[in-house]
Write a protein that holds these residues in place. Structure first.
Motif, PDB file in Angstrom:
ATOM      1  N   UNK A  39     -68.251 -21.278  14.273  1.00 14.58           N
ATOM      2  CA  UNK A  39     -68.758 -22.572  14.722  1.00 14.58           C
ATOM      3  C   UNK A  39     -70.268 -22.647  14.718  1.00 14.58           C
ATOM      4  N   UNK A  40     -70.790 -23.847  14.516  1.00 20.28           N
ATOM      5  CA  UNK A  40     -72.238 -24.063  14.388  1.00 20.28           C
ATOM      6  C   UNK A  40     -73.015 -23.571  15.603  1.00 20.28           C
ATOM      7  N   UNK A  41     -72.430 -23.709  16.787  1.00 17.32           N
ATOM      8  CA  UNK A  41     -73.122 -23.247  17.998  1.00 17.32           C
ATOM      9  C   UNK A  41     -72.530 -21.949  18.528  1.00 17.32           C
ATOM     10  N   UNK A  42     -71.612 -21.363  17.766  1.00 18.55           N
ATOM     11  CA  UNK A  42     -70.920 -20.110  18.112  1.00 18.55           C
ATOM     12  C   UNK A  42     -70.089 -20.235  19.381  1.00 18.55           C
ATOM     13  N   UNK A  44     -67.441 -22.798  19.345  1.00 14.78           N
ATOM     14  CA  UNK A  44     -66.179 -23.409  18.931  1.00 14.78           C
ATOM     15  C   UNK A  44     -65.872 -22.968  17.508  1.00 14.78           C
ATOM     16  N   UNK A  45     -65.012 -21.965  17.420  1.00 18.92           N
ATOM     17  CA  UNK A  45     -64.650 -21.416  16.119  1.00 18.92           C
ATOM     18  C   UNK A  45     -63.719 -22.367  15.378  1.00 18.92           C
ATOM     19  N   UNK A  46     -63.599 -22.172  14.066  1.00 16.27           N
ATOM     20  CA  UNK A  46     -62.736 -23.037  13.256  1.00 16.27           C
ATOM     21  C   UNK A  46     -61.257 -22.764  13.513  1.00 16.27           C
ATOM     22  N   UNK A  47     -60.955 -21.624  14.106  1.00 15.26           N
ATOM     23  CA  UNK A  47     -59.579 -21.240  14.427  1.00 15.26           C
ATOM     24  C   UNK A  47     -59.584 -20.750  15.876  1.00 15.26           C
ATOM     25  N   UNK A  48     -58.641 -21.188  16.691  1.00 18.97           N
ATOM     26  CA  UNK A  48     -58.668 -20.791  18.103  1.00 18.97           C
ATOM     27  C   UNK A  48     -58.478 -19.290  18.331  1.00 18.97           C
ATOM     28  N   UNK A  49     -58.025 -18.556  17.318  1.00 18.33           N
ATOM     29  CA  UNK A  49     -57.885 -17.103  17.483  1.00 18.33           C
ATOM     30  C   UNK A  49     -59.189 -16.358  17.223  1.00 18.33           C
ATOM     31  N   UNK A  50     -60.186 -17.053  16.677  1.00 18.42           N
ATOM     32  CA  UNK A  50     -61.491 -16.427  16.439  1.00 18.42           C
ATOM     33  C   UNK A  50     -62.294 -16.477  17.737  1.00 18.42           C
ATOM     34  N   UNK A  51     -63.029 -15.436  18.046  1.00 16.88           N
ATOM     35  CA  UNK A  51     -63.745 -15.412  19.330  1.00 16.88           C
ATOM     36  C   UNK A  51     -64.972 -16.319  19.366  1.00 16.88           C
ATOM     37  N   UNK A  52     -65.256 -16.800  20.581  1.00 18.26           N
ATOM     38  CA  UNK A  52     -66.531 -17.465  20.846  1.00 18.26           C
ATOM     39  C   UNK A  52     -67.568 -16.355  20.972  1.00 18.26           C
ATOM     40  N   UNK A  53     -68.663 -16.473  20.276  1.00 21.36           N
ATOM     41  CA  UNK A  53     -69.661 -15.410  20.262  1.00 21.36           C
ATOM     42  C   UNK A  53     -70.851 -15.692  21.165  1.00 21.36           C
ATOM     43  N   UNK A  54     -71.202 -16.956  21.328  1.00 24.13           N
ATOM     44  CA  UNK A  54     -72.384 -17.312  22.122  1.00 24.13           C
ATOM     45  C   UNK A  54     -72.221 -16.832  23.555  1.00 24.13           C
ATOM     46  N   UNK A  55     -73.248 -16.155  24.052  1.00 22.60           N
ATOM     47  CA  UNK A  55     -73.259 -15.729  25.439  1.00 22.60           C
ATOM     48  C   UNK A  55     -72.482 -14.474  25.758  1.00 22.60           C
ATOM     49  N   UNK A 106     -73.802 -20.619  26.349  1.00 23.06           N
ATOM     50  CA  UNK A 106     -72.380 -20.339  26.218  1.00 23.06           C
ATOM     51  C   UNK A 106     -71.519 -21.288  27.014  1.00 23.06           C
ATOM     52  N   UNK A 107     -70.309 -21.487  26.533  1.00 24.73           N
ATOM     53  CA  UNK A 107     -69.296 -22.233  27.272  1.00 24.73           C
ATOM     54  C   UNK A 107     -68.307 -21.283  27.933  1.00 24.73           C
TER      55      UNK A 107
END
Length: 112
Positions: A39-42, A44-55, A106-107
């Motif tokens: 995802x552009x802001x890290x 919200x990934x394109x697939x819900x199984x991919x991890x959020x990286x921000x924060x 981060x969210x």
């Protein structure tokens, strides 16, 4: 003995690993197009199984990248896409990526 220990400690500080570079990590994230999957802001990934990286914690991110590089053996992680992406990365590259991604807003919820 105390003087020897002090000198060893000071040597470890002055000759330690280079500090992690957030700007360099940002450039690496752009170069390897991490946002295309995460995802552009890290957040919200394109697939819900991919991890959020921000924060995320920088050490955790660095460890995860190293695990992808190790692969299936020796407590590594298995993902053919990530395995291909991390192969050219040095340990410092991975630490810089971790520093950059952990510095982002981060969210992630730590406490409710």
């Amino acid at each position: 003995m105390k003087n020897t220990m002090l000198l060893l400690a000071l040597g470890a500080i002055s000759f330690g690993a280079a500090a992690n570079d957030v700007k360099r990590g940002e450039a690496l994230a752009e170069k390897y197009n991490c946002a295309s999957c995460h995802g552009a802001d890290y957040n919200k990934a394109i697939d819900p199984t991919y991890p959020k990286l921000a924060g995320q914690h920088a050490d955790y991110l660095t460890h995860a990248l190293r695990a992808y590089k190790r692969g299936a053996g020796a407590n590594g992680r298995v993902n053919p896409i990530m395995a291909g992406i991390v192969q050219p990365l040095s340990n410092q590259d991975m630490a810089d990526l971790g520093a950059y991604l952990s510095s982002l807003p981060s969210q992630l919820v730590v406490k409710r």
